[in-house]
Design a protein around this motif. Structure first.
Motif, PDB file in Angstrom:
ATOM      1  N   MET A 114       0.845  -1.192   0.000  1.00 39.62           N
ATOM      2  CA  MET A 114       0.000   0.000   0.000  1.00 39.62           C
ATOM      3  C   MET A 114       0.883   1.246   0.000  1.00 39.62           C
ATOM      4  SD  MET A 114      -2.688   1.340   2.878  1.00 39.62           S
ATOM      5  CE  MET A 114      -4.078   0.451   2.237  1.00 39.62           C
ATOM      6  N   ARG A 115       0.644   2.151  -0.943  1.00 42.15           N
ATOM      7  CA  ARG A 115       1.363   3.409  -0.991  1.00 42.15           C
ATOM      8  C   ARG A 115       0.515   4.492  -0.337  1.00 42.15           C
ATOM      9  NH1 ARG A 115       5.048   3.811  -6.407  1.00 42.15           N
ATOM     10  NH2 ARG A 115       5.426   5.863  -5.477  1.00 42.15           N
ATOM     11  N   MET A 116       1.162   5.359   0.440  1.00 37.14           N
ATOM     12  CA  MET A 116       0.427   6.378   1.179  1.00 37.14           C
ATOM     13  C   MET A 116       1.300   7.609   1.387  1.00 37.14           C
ATOM     14  SD  MET A 116       0.241   4.011   4.577  1.00 37.14           S
ATOM     15  CE  MET A 116       1.636   3.012   5.071  1.00 37.14           C
ATOM     16  N   LYS A 117       0.650   8.752   1.430  1.00 34.27           N
ATOM     17  CA  LYS A 117       1.367  10.011   1.632  1.00 34.27           C
ATOM     18  C   LYS A 117       0.405  11.040   2.196  1.00 34.27           C
ATOM     19  CE  LYS A 117       0.488  11.333  -3.196  1.00 34.27           C
ATOM     20  NZ  LYS A 117       1.087  11.745  -4.482  1.00 34.27           N
ATOM     21  N   LEU A 118       0.978  12.088   2.770  1.00 39.32           N
ATOM     22  CA  LEU A 118       0.180  13.170   3.341  1.00 39.32           C
ATOM     23  C   LEU A 118       0.378  14.486   2.593  1.00 39.32           C
ATOM     24  CD1 LEU A 118       0.692  12.491   7.169  1.00 39.32           C
ATOM     25  CD2 LEU A 118      -1.286  11.884   5.762  1.00 39.32           C
ATOM     26  N   VAL A 119       1.326  14.509   1.655  1.00 39.57           N
ATOM     27  CA  VAL A 119       1.595  15.725   0.882  1.00 39.57           C
ATOM     28  C   VAL A 119       1.473  15.401  -0.604  1.00 39.57           C
ATOM     29  CG1 VAL A 119       3.093  16.723   2.645  1.00 39.57           C
ATOM     30  CG2 VAL A 119       4.091  15.259   0.889  1.00 39.57           C
ATOM     31  N   ASP A 120       1.187  16.428  -1.391  1.00 38.50           N
ATOM     32  CA  ASP A 120       0.999  16.210  -2.828  1.00 38.50           C
ATOM     33  C   ASP A 120       2.311  15.908  -3.542  1.00 38.50           C
ATOM     34  OD1 ASP A 120      -1.737  16.621  -2.643  1.00 38.50           O
ATOM     35  OD2 ASP A 120      -1.566  18.794  -2.951  1.00 38.50           O
ATOM     36  N   GLU A 121       3.397  16.537  -3.099  1.00 41.29           N
ATOM     37  CA  GLU A 121       4.692  16.339  -3.735  1.00 41.29           C
ATOM     38  C   GLU A 121       5.701  15.833  -2.713  1.00 41.29           C
ATOM     39  OE1 GLU A 121       5.936  19.807  -5.796  1.00 41.29           O
ATOM     40  OE2 GLU A 121       4.100  19.957  -6.999  1.00 41.29           O
ATOM     41  N   PRO A 122       5.731  14.526  -2.455  1.00 40.77           N
ATOM     42  CA  PRO A 122       6.639  13.976  -1.444  1.00 40.77           C
ATOM     43  C   PRO A 122       8.099  14.109  -1.857  1.00 40.77           C
ATOM     44  CG  PRO A 122       5.539  12.215  -2.646  1.00 40.77           C
ATOM     45  CD  PRO A 122       4.897  13.487  -3.089  1.00 40.77           C
ATOM     46  N   LYS A 123       8.975  14.117  -0.833  1.00 45.72           N
ATOM     47  CA  LYS A 123      10.418  14.208  -1.065  1.00 45.72           C
ATOM     48  C   LYS A 123      10.956  12.974  -1.774  1.00 45.72           C
ATOM     49  CE  LYS A 123      11.203  16.624   3.342  1.00 45.72           C
ATOM     50  NZ  LYS A 123      11.944  16.513   4.644  1.00 45.72           N
ATOM     51  N   GLY A 124      10.389  11.830  -1.467  1.00 47.49           N
ATOM     52  CA  GLY A 124      10.861  10.579  -2.030  1.00 47.49           C
ATOM     53  C   GLY A 124      10.014   9.431  -1.536  1.00 47.49           C
ATOM     54  N   LEU A 125      10.320   8.230  -2.011  1.00 45.15           N
ATOM     55  CA  LEU A 125       9.564   7.029  -1.650  1.00 45.15           C
ATOM     56  C   LEU A 125      10.404   6.130  -0.761  1.00 45.15           C
ATOM     57  CD1 LEU A 125       7.154   5.016  -2.047  1.00 45.15           C
ATOM     58  CD2 LEU A 125       8.409   4.123  -4.035  1.00 45.15           C
ATOM     59  N   VAL A 126       9.819   5.685   0.347  1.00 45.21           N
ATOM     60  CA  VAL A 126      10.454   4.729   1.254  1.00 45.21           C
ATOM     61  C   VAL A 126       9.597   3.473   1.300  1.00 45.21           C
ATOM     62  CG1 VAL A 126      11.190   4.256   3.614  1.00 45.21           C
ATOM     63  CG2 VAL A 126      11.497   6.556   2.652  1.00 45.21           C
ATOM     64  N   ILE A 127      10.229   2.315   1.158  1.00 45.25           N
ATOM     65  CA  ILE A 127       9.515   1.038   1.250  1.00 45.25           C
ATOM     66  C   ILE A 127       9.778   0.422   2.616  1.00 45.25           C
ATOM     67  CG2 ILE A 127       9.248  -1.275   0.278  1.00 45.25           C
ATOM     68  CD1 ILE A 127      10.213  -0.204  -2.384  1.00 45.25           C
ATOM     69  N   LEU A 128       8.719   0.042   3.315  1.00 39.66           N
ATOM     70  CA  LEU A 128       8.822  -0.632   4.614  1.00 39.66           C
ATOM     71  C   LEU A 128       8.247  -2.038   4.477  1.00 39.66           C
ATOM     72  CD1 LEU A 128       7.661   2.245   7.007  1.00 39.66           C
ATOM     73  CD2 LEU A 128      10.002   1.618   6.376  1.00 39.66           C
ATOM     74  N   VAL A 129       9.027  -3.045   4.881  1.00 42.36           N
ATOM     75  CA  VAL A 129       8.632  -4.445   4.706  1.00 42.36           C
ATOM     76  C   VAL A 129       8.543  -5.130   6.062  1.00 42.36           C
ATOM     77  CG1 VAL A 129       9.185  -6.637   3.594  1.00 42.36           C
ATOM     78  CG2 VAL A 129       9.818  -4.484   2.476  1.00 42.36           C
TER      79      VAL A 129
END
Length: 568
Positions: A1-16
């Protein structure tokens, strides 16, 4: 599941979150992953959370999002999950050798240097990851090193950077988890159950526990308002019952009372279960216990561990064993079931100690088979404990095993399956321990133990015929000629050591006030309406004598122990 709180995030982090042992039930939500994801999202990052336990497409999603990831975080503890974490890291590096991989969780918190025996991990986080994860992300985004980031170990330029881990951070400084955003609905179990944390750490000093080894006697808790806010938000998303997974929910009894009152003031109709230490449960007034039950608490899990005062003192439980039955009786009287945990095979344990533990379990069971339930555990000596009591091979001159390799740690036998040899137990006592722990105690003392043999209904019926004999053996301490265990080893399968999955329906709870307690074989309930506030000044049941605590005997204060742990 991808999720964010801002329209233009700094980058993508994957948590497993890797698989644990298979199968596992119930599958509680990965709250630690959600906490880290929340802190990263509030810092402006997008997060892809992957739960390898429940998502059959987990590895495919990981491969899909990997090309754009700033880093991949993998949480793990001992055993199967660590082996799975190592395998996932190898797959990631094979697909994208340049992406940093961060290990977090219990394993790197206890063994951070061992992480770097694997060539696939670049960073290890010691302690809660939600505090340092945003700074780790910012450093990686800027191309900077990890020097000075509290609790972070990193492989840089062929060397290991080791930053001080600091103490357990104040949980009140964490950001609230956006429950809808993290997809919590997918983790709500039958009857509306969901898990929840309201505190971290533990003020106790049990020297067999990983929490004590990591950050001794430190405890930090959310205020009552935030706890009830979380309950209310989760209830709005479909939750109806909460498994509060704090190690010691009752460490601050004033906070317990405040939470109970706030639940009632807001009119939340919820059910919840908590964990508490005996010392703190005894510190609660009758009014606080009554409020706890009235607000929806129906069960407290309590670690008794041993019926022998000698063993209890050895592992620093900081309790009086002869007060346990009275403590349990008081909570049961108010309609709160006790789930008592007992540990078998503690180093230096003797048959006399074992019999004292079984006697206490029988005494508790006499309060009612639905009022007290048990979970049984076998002591497992894990390397890296705080004392010779835990790091037992030091006592046994096993110098070659004081420092285990990463592979040995991944393969370390932390499961409850019967081992080849319990090297920390006296060889003459070990056969008795095996007979009791792996057969007679579960058969005699666990409710619904026959459900574990659903695939062998005829054998389950046969075991129920043997149950009275098992109870007789436990009460008489007679374990010779174990023909029943031999038959089960030959024709059955291993006995369970707990039969309550913790997600039962509301109908199974005890009534709020229970006047009459009969023996194990004839449980009787006389429910009646709950007490109104102010009916009884001390909270005791009308007509009932005030509870008297037995004199404390046979135990001296533990050396160096404080009478008031932090947070109390």
């Amino acid at each position: 599941m991808r999720m964010k709180l801002v329209d233009e995030p700094k980058g993508l982090v994957i948590l497993v979150f890797p698989k644990l042992q298979d199968p596992q039930w119930p599958l509680w939500s990965p709250l630690d992953i959600f906490a880290i994801a929340s802190s990263l999202m509030h810092a402006g990052y997008e997060v892809c959370a992957i739960d390898d336990r429940v998502d059959p497409e987990a590895r495919a999603k990981l491969a899909r999002d990997l090309p754009g990831a700033l880093f991949v975080g993998i949480g793990t503890k001992f055993g199967d999950q660590l082996r799975n974490a190592l395998a996932i890291a190898q797959e990631i590096k094979a697909a994208r050798p340049d992406v940093p991989i961060v290990m977090g969780g219990w394993f790197p918190s206890l063994f951070p240097d061992s992480v770097f025996e694997s060539p696939h991990f670049d960073i290890a986080i010691v302690g809660p990851g939600d505090f340092c994860a945003p700074e780790v992300a910012d450093r990686l985004l800027a191309g900077e090193g990890m020097e000075g980031v509290t609790g972070v170990y990193a492989r840089e330029n062929g060397a290991i950077v080791r930053n001080p881990k600091g103490h357990l951070p104040d949980i009140r400084k964490t950001v609230a988890i956006p429950w809808a955003k993290v997809g919590i609905r997918h983790f709500i179990l039958q009857h509306g159950w969901i898990n929840l944390f309201t505190s971290r750490g533990c003020p106790g000093e049990c020297n067999f526990c990983a929490i004590y080894c990591l950050d001794p006697r430190r405890w930090t808790a959310l205020p009552a308002e935030r706890v009830v806010d979380d309950m209310e938000a989760l209830q709005g998303l479909g939750a109806r019952a909460f498994k509060v997974m704090d190690t010691d929910y009752c460490a601050d009894v004033r906070r317990v009372e405040a939470i109970s009152r706030l639940i009632l003031e807001r009119g939340l109709r919820v059910r919840y279960e908590v964990l508490g230490r005996q010392k703190n449960l005894r510190a609660m007034t009758d009014e606080q216990v009554r409020l706890l039950r009235k607000s929806g608490c129906t069960e407290i899990e309590m670690g008794v561990e041993a019926g022998s005062q000698r063993l209890s003192d050895l592992i620093r439980k900081n309790l009086q064993v002869n007060e346990t039955a009275e403590t349990v009786r008081r909570f049961v009287t108010y309609g709160i079931r006790i789930k008592a945990n007992f540990m078998f095979g503690i180093p230096t344990e003797t048959e006399e100690d074992l019999n004292e533990t079984l006697d206490l379990m029988n005494e508790l069971l006499d309060l009612g088979h639905d009022a007290v339930r048990f979970q049984m555990f076998r002591y497992t000596p894990v390397p890296g404990g705080d004392s010779a009591v835990d790091d037992v091979w030091k006592e046994l001159s096993r110098e070659d095993q004081q420092e285990l390799s990463l592979k040995e740690l991944a393969d370390f036998p932390v499961t409850d399956m019967e081992p080849d040899r319990m090297f920390w137990i006296d060889e003459s006592y070990e056969p008795v321990l095996r007979r009791v722990y792996y057969f007679y105690a579960p058969l005699a003392l666990l409710i619904d133990v026959d459900k574990a043999f659903a695939d062998k209904p005829l054998w389950a019926r046969f075991l129920m015929l043997l149950r009275p004999l098992a109870r007789w053996r436990i009460r008489r301490h007679f374990y010779r000629f174990p023909f029943e265990k031999w038959l089960n080893d030959r024709f059955g399968h291993p006995m369970p050591h707990a039969t309550d999955d913790g997600i039962g329906p509301h109908e199974e709870v005890l009534p709020e006030n229970r006047d009459h307690i009969e023996t194990f074989m004839g449980d009787t309930f006389n429910p009646r309406p709950p007490l109104e506030p102010g009916v009884s000044g001390n909270g005791t049941l009308p007509g009932a004598p005030s509870p008297k605590r037995p004199k404390r005997e046979g135990s001296r204060p533990l050396e160096g122990a404080s009478s008031t742990p932090p947070g109390e």
